[in-house]
Design an enzyme around this catalytic site. Structure first.
Site, mmCIF file in Angstrom:
data_model
loop_
_atom_site.group_PDB
_atom_site.id
_atom_site.type_symbol
_atom_site.label_atom_id
_atom_site.label_comp_id
_atom_site.label_asym_id
_atom_site.label_seq_id
_atom_site.Cartn_x
_atom_site.Cartn_y
_atom_site.Cartn_z
ATOM 1 N N ARG A 35 48.072 33.613 25.503
ATOM 2 C CA ARG A 35 49.008 34.730 25.660
ATOM 3 C C ARG A 35 49.798 34.987 24.381
ATOM 4 O O ARG A 35 50.152 36.133 24.089
ATOM 5 C CB ARG A 35 49.949 34.461 26.832
ATOM 6 C CG ARG A 35 49.264 34.720 28.156
ATOM 7 C CD ARG A 35 50.157 34.458 29.339
ATOM 8 N NE ARG A 35 49.579 35.067 30.534
ATOM 9 C CZ ARG A 35 49.901 34.754 31.776
ATOM 10 N NH1 ARG A 35 50.819 33.833 31.997
ATOM 11 N NH2 ARG A 35 49.344 35.343 32.799
ATOM 12 N N LYS A 200 45.566 31.044 44.968
ATOM 13 C CA LYS A 200 46.578 31.946 45.538
ATOM 14 C C LYS A 200 45.922 32.842 46.583
ATOM 15 O O LYS A 200 45.794 34.051 46.396
ATOM 16 C CB LYS A 200 47.198 32.797 44.435
ATOM 17 C CG LYS A 200 48.067 32.003 43.479
ATOM 18 C CD LYS A 200 48.723 32.965 42.509
ATOM 19 C CE LYS A 200 49.243 32.304 41.269
ATOM 20 N NZ LYS A 200 49.292 33.238 40.134
ATOM 21 N N GLY A 380 48.252 38.635 38.277
ATOM 22 C CA GLY A 380 48.820 39.470 39.338
ATOM 23 C C GLY A 380 48.696 40.945 39.003
ATOM 24 O O GLY A 380 48.328 41.765 39.851
#
Ligand code: ADP
Ligand code: MG
Length: 403
Positions: A35, A200, A380
């Protein structure tokens, strides 16, 4: 959407950039700096334009107050190395240290504000609270650049409210992400195959309803697979299971059948005694998982099946590891999926890897990132995009703002 070029001459201007530096840490060591590296093109562009760059970001889940273990200090150090210019870390988010650090910047220098989630207003549901933090952030800058793709699905002060307070533009990373995801979602070349996995489960089930209307084939691995196997009436031992989602999943299976969308489930599973790298393990059929044992990876037959179902695709989106790839013994499925994406890509398919852990898996397992069409930095956010939702941090950039 305005881009950085639309902000005009930035020399000497203070530009606030929201980046996504939510990296995995082992103590103070960054275990995957993907990132940070993904943020470089935008930051380099601003540095070269002579802007005074002020970066804000979050790390981990602090509870609205400073906590040493969530300090961005390791990120400041790594960012400085990668950018080749010193990164001045402020000791607070918008306080005296932030103000002084920004005031001391010369053209082309970079400041990093401390973890924005040390301030409870960042994630507040109260619009006025978020706006007050946004105003304090806005006072530190002349323009805003939204470049934290991992957070654009969040209505948070440094993502959403700030764009209403300053002249704003989309950063290169967010632009690249949006273009790649649009390519896969607007009018995908077919067959369009989506591979889902990870842990998740309930977060990700929502995307399936939308994908059933879009994709040709859904491959379900990882922890998510067990709720599907349970919906088919199999017992899943002590595997990850969302008991209260079984009925929903049954509905998806029926819907998919009606829509002619193929749902591919594991046919075999690697089961272990416990969630541990050195746990005894064996391969069993998916309909014969023994009581008390947990499935931590798809089995070798499933890996071959998944590979076959990926290889003829023209568009592949992969979100969620097929197993607990962090443990060598349970990394085979994830490795097989990654390799199949690379091979499909070499044969002309457009491939996307979405999800923080999936992207990390690609790197940790030693794959060359260049073998993938696009590796998303936002799990997400990319899922919500696939679900067809509007992302607040992107939608706000199309609104009128302080410019
Ligand atoms: P992503 O970040 O790519 O969206 P998730 O956060 O949903 O993915 O899940 C990633 C995690 O899922 C990994 O840490 C992996 O170990 C875990 N995982 C994969 N398969 C299983 C499984 N069968 N049981 C438990 N955890 C699993
Ligand atoms: Mg994750």
């Amino acid at each position: 959407m305005k881009t950085i070029d639309d902000l005009g001459d930035l020399r000497g201007k203070r530009v606030l950039v929201r980046s996504d530096f939510n990296v995995p840490l082992d103590g103070t060591t960054i275990t995957d700096d993907g990132r940070v590296r993904a943020a470089l093109p935008t930051l380099t562009k601003l540095v070269e334009a002579g802007a005074r760059v002020v970066v804000t970001a979050h790390l981990g889940r602090p509870k609205g107050a400073p906590e040493d273990k969530y300090s961005l200090a390791p990120v400041a150090a790594r960012l400085g190395e990668l950018l080749g210019v010193p990164v001045h870390l402020a000791k607070d988010t918008v306080g005296e240290s932030a103000k002084a650090t920004v005031a001391a910047l010369a053209d082309g220098e970079v400041a990093l504000l401390e973890n924005i989630r040390f301030d409870p207003r960042e994630t507040s549901k109260d619009e006025a609270e978020r706006a007050s933090l946004a105003q304090e952030l806005a006072a530190l800058a002349d323009a805003y650049v939204s470049d934290g793709f991992g957070v654009v699905h969040r209505k948070q002060a440094s993502v959403y409210d700030i764009a209403l307070a300053l002249p704003s533009a989309v950063g290169g990373l967010v632009l690249k992400e949006v273009e790649a995801l649009r390519k896969a979602t607007d009018d995908p070349e077919r067959p369009y195959v989506v591979v889902l996995g990870g842990s998740k489960v309930s977060d990700k089930l929502g995307v399936i309803a939308n994908l059933i209307t879009k994709a040709d084939r859904l491959l379900i691995g990882g922890g998510m697979a067990f709720t599907f196997l349970a919906a088919k009436g199999y017992s899943v031992g002590s595997s990850l299971l969302e008991q209260d989602q079984i009925e929903t999943v049954k509905g998806y299976l029926a819907q998919a059948e009606q829509a002619g969308v193929e749902i591919v489930l594991p046919t075999d599973v690697v089961v272990a005694d416990s969630f541990a790298a050195d746990s005894p393990h064996e391969v069993v059929a998916a309909d014969a998982i023994p009581d008390g044992r947990m499935g931590l990876d798809i089995g070798p037959d499933s890996s071959t099946l998944f590979r076959d179902k990926i290889l003829d695709a023209k568009t592949v989106v992969w979100n969620g590891p097929a197993g607990v790839f962090e443990f060598e013994a349970f990394s085979g499925g994830t490795r097989a999926v990654a390799q199949a994406l690379v091979d499909a890509g070499a044969a002309g398919a457009f491939t996307i890897v979405g999800g923080g852990d999936s992207a990390a898996a690609v790197r940790v397992l030693g794959f060359d990132e260049a073998g993938f069409g696009h590796i998303s930095t936002g799990g997400g956010a990319s899922l919500e995009f696939l679900e067809g939702k509007s992302l607040p941090g992107i939608a706000v950039l199309d609104q009128e703002n302080g410019s």
